[in-house]
Design a protein around this motif. Structure first.
Motif, PDB file in Angstrom:
ATOM      1  N   ALA A 175      -8.326   7.299   3.991  1.00 26.66           N
ATOM      2  CA  ALA A 175      -7.583   6.591   2.954  1.00 26.66           C
ATOM      3  C   ALA A 175      -6.096   6.532   3.274  1.00 26.66           C
ATOM      4  N   LYS A 176      -5.565   7.594   3.880  1.00 26.92           N
ATOM      5  CA  LYS A 176      -4.126   7.676   4.123  1.00 26.92           C
ATOM      6  C   LYS A 176      -3.738   7.292   5.546  1.00 26.92           C
ATOM      7  N   GLY A 177      -4.714   7.138   6.435  1.00 30.07           N
ATOM      8  CA  GLY A 177      -4.402   6.867   7.826  1.00 30.07           C
ATOM      9  C   GLY A 177      -4.570   5.431   8.259  1.00 30.07           C
ATOM     10  N   GLY A 178      -4.720   4.511   7.313  1.00 30.74           N
ATOM     11  CA  GLY A 178      -4.795   3.093   7.648  1.00 30.74           C
ATOM     12  C   GLY A 178      -6.193   2.558   7.863  1.00 30.74           C
ATOM     13  N   ILE A 179      -7.198   3.417   7.885  1.00 34.56           N
ATOM     14  CA  ILE A 179      -8.572   2.951   8.128  1.00 34.56           C
ATOM     15  C   ILE A 179      -9.064   2.106   6.963  1.00 34.56           C
ATOM     16  N   ALA A 180      -8.863   2.582   5.730  1.00 32.17           N
ATOM     17  CA  ALA A 180      -9.314   1.838   4.553  1.00 32.17           C
ATOM     18  C   ALA A 180      -8.601   0.497   4.450  1.00 32.17           C
ATOM     19  N   GLN A 181      -7.307   0.475   4.751  1.00 28.17           N
ATOM     20  CA  GLN A 181      -6.552  -0.772   4.666  1.00 28.17           C
ATOM     21  C   GLN A 181      -7.074  -1.812   5.654  1.00 28.17           C
ATOM     22  N   ARG A 182      -7.422  -1.401   6.835  1.00 25.63           N
ATOM     23  CA  ARG A 182      -7.943  -2.328   7.836  1.00 25.63           C
ATOM     24  C   ARG A 182      -9.304  -2.881   7.433  1.00 25.63           C
ATOM     25  N   LEU A 183     -10.105  -2.072   6.765  1.00 22.83           N
ATOM     26  CA  LEU A 183     -11.392  -2.557   6.280  1.00 22.83           C
ATOM     27  C   LEU A 183     -11.203  -3.672   5.256  1.00 22.83           C
ATOM     28  N   ILE A 184     -10.261  -3.473   4.347  1.00 24.83           N
ATOM     29  CA  ILE A 184     -10.004  -4.494   3.336  1.00 24.83           C
ATOM     30  C   ILE A 184      -9.495  -5.775   3.982  1.00 24.83           C
ATOM     31  N   GLU A 185      -8.607  -5.664   4.948  1.00 26.68           N
ATOM     32  CA  GLU A 185      -8.089  -6.850   5.638  1.00 26.68           C
ATOM     33  C   GLU A 185      -9.207  -7.618   6.319  1.00 26.68           C
TER      34      GLU A 185
ATOM     35  N   VAL B 112      -9.845 -14.023  11.396  1.00 26.63           N
ATOM     36  CA  VAL B 112     -10.989 -13.113  11.435  1.00 26.63           C
ATOM     37  C   VAL B 112     -10.984 -12.294  12.717  1.00 26.63           C
ATOM     38  N   VAL B 113     -10.718 -12.958  13.842  1.00 26.34           N
ATOM     39  CA  VAL B 113     -10.689 -12.249  15.119  1.00 26.34           C
ATOM     40  C   VAL B 113      -9.581 -11.207  15.136  1.00 26.34           C
ATOM     41  N   ARG B 114      -8.412 -11.599  14.604  1.00 27.78           N
ATOM     42  CA  ARG B 114      -7.286 -10.671  14.580  1.00 27.78           C
ATOM     43  C   ARG B 114      -7.598  -9.450  13.701  1.00 27.78           C
ATOM     44  N   ALA B 115      -8.181  -9.703  12.512  1.00 24.88           N
ATOM     45  CA  ALA B 115      -8.532  -8.598  11.621  1.00 24.88           C
ATOM     46  C   ALA B 115      -9.632  -7.725  12.227  1.00 24.88           C
ATOM     47  N   ALA B 116     -10.585  -8.357  12.929  1.00 25.23           N
ATOM     48  CA  ALA B 116     -11.662  -7.591  13.557  1.00 25.23           C
ATOM     49  C   ALA B 116     -11.118  -6.684  14.655  1.00 25.23           C
ATOM     50  N   LYS B 117     -10.156  -7.191  15.419  1.00 27.99           N
ATOM     51  CA  LYS B 117      -9.562  -6.360  16.469  1.00 27.99           C
ATOM     52  C   LYS B 117      -8.820  -5.174  15.870  1.00 27.99           C
ATOM     53  N   ARG B 118      -8.115  -5.423  14.744  1.00 27.66           N
ATOM     54  CA  ARG B 118      -7.371  -4.335  14.107  1.00 27.66           C
ATOM     55  C   ARG B 118      -8.287  -3.285  13.490  1.00 27.66           C
ATOM     56  N   SER B 119      -9.502  -3.702  13.123  1.00 21.47           N
ATOM     57  CA  SER B 119     -10.389  -2.783  12.403  1.00 21.47           C
ATOM     58  C   SER B 119     -11.541  -2.261  13.261  1.00 21.47           C
ATOM     59  N   VAL B 120     -11.456  -2.441  14.569  1.00 23.20           N
ATOM     60  CA  VAL B 120     -12.543  -1.987  15.438  1.00 23.20           C
ATOM     61  C   VAL B 120     -12.802  -0.498  15.258  1.00 23.20           C
TER      62      VAL B 120
ATOM     63  N   ILE C 172     -10.891 -19.083 -11.652  1.00 19.46           N
ATOM     64  CA  ILE C 172     -10.025 -18.567 -10.585  1.00 19.46           C
ATOM     65  C   ILE C 172     -10.175 -19.474  -9.370  1.00 19.46           C
ATOM     66  N   PRO C 173      -9.100 -19.990  -8.827  1.00 16.67           N
ATOM     67  CA  PRO C 173      -9.223 -20.900  -7.680  1.00 16.67           C
ATOM     68  C   PRO C 173      -9.675 -20.163  -6.424  1.00 16.67           C
ATOM     69  N   SER C 174     -10.348 -20.906  -5.558  1.00 16.26           N
ATOM     70  CA  SER C 174     -10.770 -20.336  -4.281  1.00 16.26           C
ATOM     71  C   SER C 174      -9.562 -20.134  -3.381  1.00 16.26           C
ATOM     72  N   GLY C 175      -9.651 -19.148  -2.523  1.00 12.85           N
ATOM     73  CA  GLY C 175      -8.576 -18.904  -1.575  1.00 12.85           C
ATOM     74  C   GLY C 175      -8.702 -19.826  -0.371  1.00 12.85           C
ATOM     75  N   ALA C 176      -7.813 -19.627   0.561  1.00  7.90           N
ATOM     76  CA  ALA C 176      -7.858 -20.422   1.787  1.00  7.90           C
ATOM     77  C   ALA C 176      -9.117 -20.090   2.571  1.00  7.90           C
ATOM     78  N   PRO C 177      -9.789 -21.095   3.131  1.00 15.61           N
ATOM     79  CA  PRO C 177     -11.003 -20.818   3.903  1.00 15.61           C
ATOM     80  C   PRO C 177     -10.692 -19.933   5.101  1.00 15.61           C
ATOM     81  N   PRO C 178     -11.664 -19.123   5.499  1.00 15.00           N
ATOM     82  CA  PRO C 178     -11.416 -18.204   6.614  1.00 15.00           C
ATOM     83  C   PRO C 178     -11.141 -18.959   7.908  1.00 15.00           C
TER      84      PRO C 178
END
Length: 425
Positions: A70-80, A209-217, A198-204
């Motif tokens: 939770a405090k080391g950035g792992i949870a944040q990367r999962l959310i991203e 996605v690739v950038r977030a996947a690399k950060r969360s490997v 609630i409006p839809s967000g920007a499409p993925p």
């Protein structure tokens, strides 16, 4: 007399605000002096004996692992990562909250840690997107208990010890219920988002996605390592908890570099406080459960209920109500250690598989954690996010009803929990 010692006295002490461990110890010592012929020194043996279980080592280790993640950035990367995938769906933020809590639950097993970690990261965005603070806090509060249901689960470990069941098989039995809970919550938030406009967000976008996947490997490797190792027979759940601690510390300090050694040491100290609170309750509940077992009360209850001739479906309904009430007052570890010696023989007498009953107990106590007015997660969310309790009580009602429906489904369709176990065997 036994009813007064085992039930009236503890309830009275809890009603006046006596700590749980003190309540259990007073009831145990009173019971020995009034009902039994065992010496008081037997209490010490029972207390330390309840802690002398290899599988119980997984509890403090998973708590520590969850705090580090939770405090080391792992949870944040999962959310991203989840947000980058579901960003174009209406209700993407609540979906990201549910998905992140589910993945976080597959790594830690600590519900309060999940509420704090996921809530702090998602609540500001939920408010800005028009969902409202009450809905956001209620969602986090209700979603946090997925950690109790999705393995590895600390209450499941304690139930397995108390009921003498396999921790690995109980984890397997919890996979489908956890997925059902996450899916039902996801359907609800999507429908609610549409009704609320609630409006839809920007499409993925592929690049995002690739950038977030690399950060969360490294974050994604954690549940694969933990659960894959357990179910693959590489290591036990307790060893998996130790590996989770080492892995999360290495990733947070050396790879993500979002935690210093000083931060890591502070996290260890903070976790030790929670572990101490849990373990003193476990030891006191162990002594209390030992006295109940040696008094012959479980056998008497089994005989009494057998005379009533209740059908299995009605018996399970009664047990569900009892577990919900107790789960809203006691923390899951204490509730399991107190009730498992009493209720497991009753369920077994009715032909209920102990693993299936373990999931019933776990889901009930998970619901109890956010069941008004005393649920533990309610007070945790109130303290962390400063949300008034009356508003929070109203906010969790839809989630409470969803969980109740899932509880009934899991109670009366045992194949949902036992099929994965049968395949594993």
């Amino acid at each position: 007399m036994s009813a007064a010692v085992f039930f009236v006295l503890p309830i009275s002490l809890l009603a006046i605000g006596t700590p749980i461990f003190a309540t259990l110890m007073v009831a145990t010592c009173t019971g020995i002096m009034l009902l039994g012929d065992a010496p008081l020194r037997a209490v010490h043996t029972a207390m330390f004996g309840s802690l002398d279980a290899f599988a119980l080592l997984a509890v403090p280790l998973f708590i520590l692992a969850g705090d580090i993640m939770a405090k080391g950035g792992i949870a944040q990367r999962l959310i991203e990562l989840v947000m980058s995938v579901v960003g174009g769906v209406r209700g993407s933020l609540p979906l990201a909250t549910i998905g992140s809590a589910s993945v976080f639950g597959a790594m830690s097993g600590s519900s309060v840690a999940c509420v704090a970690a996921i809530g702090k990261l998602t609540l500001p965005s939920l408010e800005k997107s028009g969902y409202g603070r009450i809905f956001g806090v209620s969602l986090v509060t209700a979603t946090g208990v997925i950690d109790v249901i999705i393995p590895p689960s600390i209450p499941m470990i304690i139930y397995a010890i108390a009921a003498q069941q396999s921790v690995t098989e109980l984890f397997l039995a919890g996979i489908v219920p956890g997925l059902i809970v996450a899916s039902a919550l996801a359907i609800y938030v999507v429908i609610r988002s549409r009704l609320q406009g609630i409006p839809s967000g920007a499409p993925p976008r592929r690049e995002a996605v690739v950038r977030a996947a690399k950060r969360s490997v490294w974050a994604l490797l954690a549940p694969i390592l933990i659960l894959g190792g357990i179910y693959g027979g590489v290591f036990t759940p307790t060893e998996a908890a130790g590996i989770a601690c080492v892995y999360s510390a290495v990733v947070s300090v050396l790879i993500h570099r979002e935690m210093t050694l000083a931060d890591l040491w502070k996290t260890v100290l903070d976790s030790s406080v929670l572990v101490a609170q849990i373990m003193i309750v476990v030891s006191a509940a162990g002594a209390y459960a030992w006295l109940i077992t040696t008094s012959g009360l479980p056998q008497g209850l089994v005989a009494f209920i057998d005379k009533l001739g209740l059908e299995t479906w009605l018996l399970l309904l009664v047990l569900n109500v009892l577990l919900l009430v107790v789960g809203s007052v006691l923390e899951p570890p204490a509730a399991i250690l107190v009730l498992a010696p009493l209720l497991t023989p009753i369920a077994a007498q009715a032909g209920v598989d102990p693993l299936h009953f373990g999931i019933i107990v776990t889901v009930n106590l998970a619901i109890g954690m956010f069941m008004p007015p005393f649920g533990l997660n309610l007070f945790a969310a109130h303290a962390i996010f400063k949300t008034p309790l009356p508003e929070l009580y109203r906010g969790v009602v839809p989630f409470f009803l969803i969980y109740l429906g899932i509880l009934m489904l899991l109670t009366y369709v045992p194949a949902l929990t036992l099929a994965p176990v049968a395949l594993f065997r």
